[in-house]
Motif scaffolding. Structure first.
Motif, PDB file in Angstrom:
ATOM      1  N   VAL A   1     -11.526   4.367   1.490  1.00 15.78           N
ATOM      2  CA  VAL A   1     -10.219   4.972   1.270  1.00 15.78           C
ATOM      3  C   VAL A   1     -10.326   6.478   1.451  1.00 15.78           C
ATOM      4  CG1 VAL A   1     -10.622   5.143  -1.231  1.00 15.78           C
ATOM      5  CG2 VAL A   1      -8.285   5.186  -0.344  1.00 15.78           C
TER       6      VAL A   1
ATOM      7  N   LYS B   1       0.855  -1.191   0.000  1.00 17.42           N
ATOM      8  CA  LYS B   1       0.000   0.000   0.000  1.00 17.42           C
ATOM      9  C   LYS B   1       0.892   1.243   0.000  1.00 17.42           C
ATOM     10  CE  LYS B   1      -3.591  -0.343   2.825  1.00 17.42           C
ATOM     11  NZ  LYS B   1      -4.375  -0.684   4.041  1.00 17.42           N
ATOM     12  N   LEU B   2       0.265   2.398  -0.124  1.00 15.70           N
ATOM     13  CA  LEU B   2       1.041   3.629  -0.296  1.00 15.70           C
ATOM     14  C   LEU B   2       1.945   3.903   0.899  1.00 15.70           C
ATOM     15  CD1 LEU B   2       1.574   6.049  -2.165  1.00 15.70           C
ATOM     16  CD2 LEU B   2      -0.164   7.309  -0.883  1.00 15.70           C
ATOM     17  N   ASP B   3       1.498   3.576   2.114  1.00 14.67           N
ATOM     18  CA  ASP B   3       2.328   3.859   3.288  1.00 14.67           C
ATOM     19  C   ASP B   3       3.679   3.168   3.203  1.00 14.67           C
ATOM     20  OD1 ASP B   3       0.549   5.553   4.478  1.00 14.67           O
ATOM     21  OD2 ASP B   3      -0.319   4.057   5.825  1.00 14.67           O
TER      22      ASP B   3
ATOM     23  N   LEU C   1      -9.080   9.548   0.052  1.00 16.32           N
ATOM     24  CA  LEU C   1      -8.386  10.036  -1.135  1.00 16.32           C
ATOM     25  C   LEU C   1      -7.555  11.275  -0.841  1.00 16.32           C
ATOM     26  CD1 LEU C   1     -11.256   9.509  -3.723  1.00 16.32           C
ATOM     27  CD2 LEU C   1      -9.124   8.228  -3.586  1.00 16.32           C
TER      28      LEU C   1
ATOM     29  N   HIS D   1      -8.202  10.451  -7.896  1.00 16.18           N
ATOM     30  CA  HIS D   1      -6.766  10.247  -7.665  1.00 16.18           C
ATOM     31  C   HIS D   1      -5.949  10.757  -8.850  1.00 16.18           C
ATOM     32  CE1 HIS D   1      -3.384   8.638  -5.487  1.00 16.18           C
ATOM     33  NE2 HIS D   1      -3.006   7.897  -6.531  1.00 16.18           N
TER      34      HIS D   1
ATOM     35  N   LEU E   1      -4.425  10.072   0.884  1.00 15.42           N
ATOM     36  CA  LEU E   1      -3.495   9.493  -0.082  1.00 15.42           C
ATOM     37  C   LEU E   1      -2.722  10.591  -0.797  1.00 15.42           C
ATOM     38  CD1 LEU E   1      -5.332   6.593  -1.989  1.00 15.42           C
ATOM     39  CD2 LEU E   1      -3.484   6.402  -0.326  1.00 15.42           C
TER      40      LEU E   1
ATOM     41  N   ASP F   1      -4.607   0.648  -2.115  1.00 17.20           N
ATOM     42  CA  ASP F   1      -5.469   1.424  -1.214  1.00 17.20           C
ATOM     43  C   ASP F   1      -6.827   1.675  -1.859  1.00 17.20           C
ATOM     44  OD1 ASP F   1      -3.366   2.746   1.004  1.00 17.20           O
ATOM     45  OD2 ASP F   1      -2.476   2.370  -0.961  1.00 17.20           O
TER      46      ASP F   1
ATOM     47  N   LEU G   1       1.338  11.273  -0.684  1.00 17.53           N
ATOM     48  CA  LEU G   1       2.070  11.242  -1.948  1.00 17.53           C
ATOM     49  C   LEU G   1       2.815  12.551  -2.169  1.00 17.53           C
ATOM     50  CD1 LEU G   1       2.618   9.592  -4.540  1.00 17.53           C
ATOM     51  CD2 LEU G   1       0.617  10.710  -5.551  1.00 17.53           C
TER      52      LEU G   1
ATOM     53  N   GLY H   1      -0.673   3.461  -4.336  1.00 15.07           N
ATOM     54  CA  GLY H   1      -2.049   3.821  -4.003  1.00 15.07           C
ATOM     55  C   GLY H   1      -3.081   2.911  -4.632  1.00 15.07           C
TER      56      GLY H   1
END
Length: 281
Positions: free
Chosen positions: A103, A69-71, A105, A150, A108, A97, A112, A94
């Motif tokens: 989620v 995932k993005l993390d 957004l 996104h 995110l 996610d 990012l 992402g």
């Protein structure tokens, strides 16, 4: 796409971070078992040729791992990438996610952007990517609104910080299921080849747009019964295991390590793949 500059840009230290898309699933590596090539490796091949034409060594690392995932992308992967002092980083995250039931957004986009700021302050150029347009993607059509938001956030971040953008949303050819593997989530080898050329274009290099953006020839007609059988097979083979992993809190990448964890010469002088690590920049 990014306008093509008068002089083609040259990078010598490229690091790719992300999830299964950047790891390269489902583009099998003919030289290794359970390993993949993918658009980022293919892009690195193009960038290596450019650097070689300028008599410069080229190094490449790919830290992407399926299921992340993005993390994780903007956490451990980003830290490892920054330690390699790259001059180009592709950061595509992402997607996993966006597949979750809920989620954030805005969250995110914020994470990012923080990662982009760090990369740009380090002196690296950054290549971001939008999600694809799922308007023709059956069950995944429900994700279209999330993908659109996104995508808008990615373009906004790129505009603020001078990033390149791989516009997958605008690649209409990717709406063709024949460019996607049987799991309907990952690209085929031809899909990855096309995305690599689109990325090269986004980075300011001249390509033949017809080579990567032109649609495939019209497909053979499929009967309703054949389509239903295909949907049932996909649900049994791919969707059900994915749901089971989510329920157990597992990821397909839990036991997977980055396939190219060090910045290495991409080819040796004879043109073969190399594993010689580059010194710190």
């Amino acid at each position: 796409m990014t306008p093509v500059p008068a002089a083609r840009p040259v990078w010598t230290r490229y690091v790719a971070i992300g999830d299964s898309f950047t790891e390269g699933m489902s583009d099998p590596d003919p030289a290794r078992t359970d390993a993949y090539v993918g658009w980022a490796d293919r892009l690195a091949q193009h960038l290596d040729v450019v650097a070689e034409s300028e008599h410069l060594p080229f190094g490449y690392a790919n830290l992407a791992v399926r299921g992340r995932k993005l993390d994780d992308v903007v956490g451990p992967q980003l830290e490892a990438a920054l330690s390699m002092t790259p001059d180009l980083v592709s950061m595509v995250g992402g997607g996993n996610d966006l597949l979750r039931p809920s989620v954030d957004l805005d969250g995110l986009a914020s994470r990012l952007e923080e990662a982009v700021v760090r990369l740009r302050r380090s002196g690296a150029d950054v290549l971001l990517a939008t999600p694809t347009d799922t308007t023709d993607a059956g069950v995944f059509k429900a994700l279209r609104g999330r993908h659109a938001v996104h995508s808008a956030n990615v373009f906004t971040i790129a505009q603020r910080h001078g990033c390149h953008v791989l516009n997958l949303w605008g690649m209409e050819a990717l709406r063709d299921w024949r460019l996607w593997s049987q799991d309907r989530i990952h690209l085929t080898s031809e899909g990855h080849r096309r995305v690599a050329l689109a990325a090269l274009t986004a980075l300011g290099h001249r390509t033949d747009p017809a080579d990567w953006s032109a649609p495939l020839p019209p497909p053979d007609r499929t009967t309703r019964a054949e389509a239903l059988r295909g949907h049932a097979e996909w649900a049994r083979t791919h969707a059900a295991p994915w749901v089971q992993r989510r329920v157990r809190g597992q990821s397909s990448g839990d036991a997977v390590l980055a396939k190219r964890p060090r910045l290495e010469h991409f080819r040796d002088p004879e043109g073969e793949p190399s594993h010689q690590q580059l010194p710190e920049g």
